[in-house]
Design a protein around this motif. Structure first.
Motif, mmCIF file in Angstrom:
data_model
loop_
_atom_site.group_PDB
_atom_site.id
_atom_site.type_symbol
_atom_site.label_atom_id
_atom_site.label_comp_id
_atom_site.label_asym_id
_atom_site.label_seq_id
_atom_site.Cartn_x
_atom_site.Cartn_y
_atom_site.Cartn_z
ATOM 1 N N ILE A 115 30.179 -53.217 29.888
ATOM 2 C CA ILE A 115 30.958 -51.899 30.523
ATOM 3 C C ILE A 115 31.401 -51.788 28.894
ATOM 4 O O ILE A 115 32.934 -52.308 29.131
ATOM 5 C CB ILE A 115 31.451 -51.082 31.953
ATOM 6 C CG1 ILE A 115 30.323 -51.859 33.074
ATOM 7 C CG2 ILE A 115 31.371 -49.959 31.382
ATOM 8 C CD1 ILE A 115 30.627 -51.505 34.541
ATOM 9 N N GLN A 137 21.191 -46.554 27.084
ATOM 10 C CA GLN A 137 22.472 -47.200 28.781
ATOM 11 C C GLN A 137 23.671 -46.596 28.112
ATOM 12 O O GLN A 137 24.739 -46.258 29.850
ATOM 13 C CB GLN A 137 22.713 -48.372 28.024
ATOM 14 C CG GLN A 137 21.595 -49.484 27.686
ATOM 15 C CD GLN A 137 21.940 -50.715 26.651
ATOM 16 O OE1 GLN A 137 22.344 -51.844 27.512
ATOM 17 N NE2 GLN A 137 21.976 -50.545 26.021
ATOM 18 N N CYS A 153 26.851 -48.847 29.542
ATOM 19 C CA CYS A 153 26.021 -49.628 31.204
ATOM 20 C C CYS A 153 25.059 -50.553 30.877
ATOM 21 O O CYS A 153 24.112 -49.227 31.279
ATOM 22 C CB CYS A 153 26.203 -49.209 32.519
ATOM 23 S SG CYS A 153 25.652 -48.671 33.118
ATOM 24 N N TYR A 157 22.153 -50.458 36.670
ATOM 25 C CA TYR A 157 23.756 -50.466 37.042
ATOM 26 C C TYR A 157 24.745 -49.442 36.910
ATOM 27 O O TYR A 157 26.004 -49.884 36.590
ATOM 28 C CB TYR A 157 24.297 -51.533 35.754
ATOM 29 C CG TYR A 157 24.014 -53.083 36.000
ATOM 30 C CD1 TYR A 157 24.408 -54.699 36.661
ATOM 31 C CD2 TYR A 157 22.828 -53.866 35.772
ATOM 32 C CE1 TYR A 157 24.081 -54.926 37.416
ATOM 33 C CE2 TYR A 157 22.581 -55.295 35.902
ATOM 34 C CZ TYR A 157 22.815 -55.919 36.990
ATOM 35 O OH TYR A 157 23.226 -57.014 37.436
ATOM 36 N N GLU A 158 23.729 -48.428 36.799
ATOM 37 C CA GLU A 158 24.464 -48.009 36.683
ATOM 38 C C GLU A 158 25.718 -47.229 37.659
ATOM 39 O O GLU A 158 26.641 -46.548 38.877
ATOM 40 C CB GLU A 158 23.305 -46.096 36.292
ATOM 41 C CG GLU A 158 22.888 -45.876 35.271
ATOM 42 C CD GLU A 158 21.873 -46.688 35.361
ATOM 43 O OE1 GLU A 158 21.429 -46.951 34.243
ATOM 44 O OE2 GLU A 158 21.298 -47.374 36.081
ATOM 45 N N ALA A 161 28.734 -48.771 38.263
ATOM 46 C CA ALA A 161 29.481 -48.314 36.980
ATOM 47 C C ALA A 161 30.255 -47.824 37.365
ATOM 48 O O ALA A 161 31.398 -47.517 37.774
ATOM 49 C CB ALA A 161 28.677 -48.375 35.568
#
Length: 302
Positions: A115, A137, A153, A157-158, A161
């Motif tokens: 991140i 992203q 990120c 994978y939001e 995060a």
């Protein structure tokens, strides 16, 4: 015409070498400055290493090229923390463009998704990083966070995060982290600036300590994060036969037993997809123009 091209080519090389020499000599410092930094470190409970040293233990950055650190300071702490100025030369042999700046590196006890938070109001710019994340992203957050940082990120994978960067964490970043990019990669947390961070300037150190303190008490929460995309690893029974049977089951599922417990992030989350930064493009164009000038000069001189 050939003389003019030859002059432009030589002038361009001269400017490049002069800038590089001045930048490096300024960063390496003088004996008296190193003495003052060593005294500063001793007075504040820090160890000091003048450098330059080529390092590999900061693996996420060392993988990007040849990483040299100067003016390295480390506090006595249960957690590995380093303050250093860096010189990163891209490419496996360090033959690419050089980037300079400073960072604070904090070692974590678990690996996390890659991140990156890029500061909007600091000295960091597109020349700070060897590459920039792909725009797909980018994750937009609520409130005025986007006015201060741009968060990237890995795709899908939001939700992770948002687990790591809760509203209280974001508020601390806005209030206390100014002029630094924040990057989580593998088991390292970096606060990165395009300026040196190890200096004798009290205000610069105060800003750096504020940045570290803003997230220090949240690291414990981060280290409890687990990637649910990885296959679950069942508890291994004590008997040798059961161990062998369990290992065989993991192999059949495509999971190596030796890596099952150590790999904490699924492959899609380990690295952001990157694109070339403006600094790289400008450097490539400038190098290309110099080479064209050299070829034309040689051609006209024949």
């Amino acid at each position: 015409m050939p003389m003019a091209l030859n002059g432009v080519w030589i002038l361009g090389l001269g400017i490049l070498f002069t800038w590089s020499f001045r930048r490096l000599s300024t960063r390496r410092g003088t004996p008296s400055r190193h003495y003052r930094l060593a005294r500063f470190a001793a007075d504040n409970g820090l160890s000091y290493e003048s450098g330059p040293v080529i390092v590999t233990h900061v693996k996420p950055w060392a993988d990007r090229g040849v990483l040299r650190l100067t003016r390295v300071m480390r506090p006595v702490s249960q957690r590995s923390i380093e303050f250093a100025n860096y010189e990163l030369r891209a490419g496996a042999a360090g033959t690419g463009g050089a980037r300079f700046g400073g960072f604070c590196a904090v070692r974590l006890s678990t690996r996390l998704p890659h991140i990156l938070l890029r500061a909007q109001d600091g000295p960091a710019d597109q020349f700070t990083l060897a590459a920039l994340p792909d725009r797909a992203q980018r994750l937009s957050l609520e409130g005025d966070f986007d006015d201060h940082f741009t968060l990237y990120c890995p795709e899908e994978y939001e939700r992770d995060a948002l687990y790591l960067f809760t509203p209280d964490v974001m508020a601390r970043l806005i209030d206390r982290v100014h002029g630094f990019d924040v990057e989580i990669i593998d088991d390292w947390l970096f606060f990165v600036s395009s300026r040196d961070v190890v200096t004798l300037d009290p205000l610069a150190w105060q800003g750096l300590y504020d940045a570290v303190a803003a997230l220090s008490d949240k690291i414990g929460r981060w280290e409890r994060w687990r990637d649910d995309r990885l296959p679950s690893v069942p508890r291994v029974p004590a008997s040798a036969d059961a161990v062998a049977e369990n290992a065989a089951g993991l192999i059949a599922r495509g999971v190596k037993p030796s890596a099952a417990g150590s790999r904490r992030v699924a492959k899609p989350g380990r690295r952001l997809r990157m694109r070339l930064a403006a600094g790289d493009l400008i450097g490539m164009i400038a190098f290309g123009l110099l080479m064209i000038g050299a070829v034309v000069t040689i051609f006209y001189s024949l």
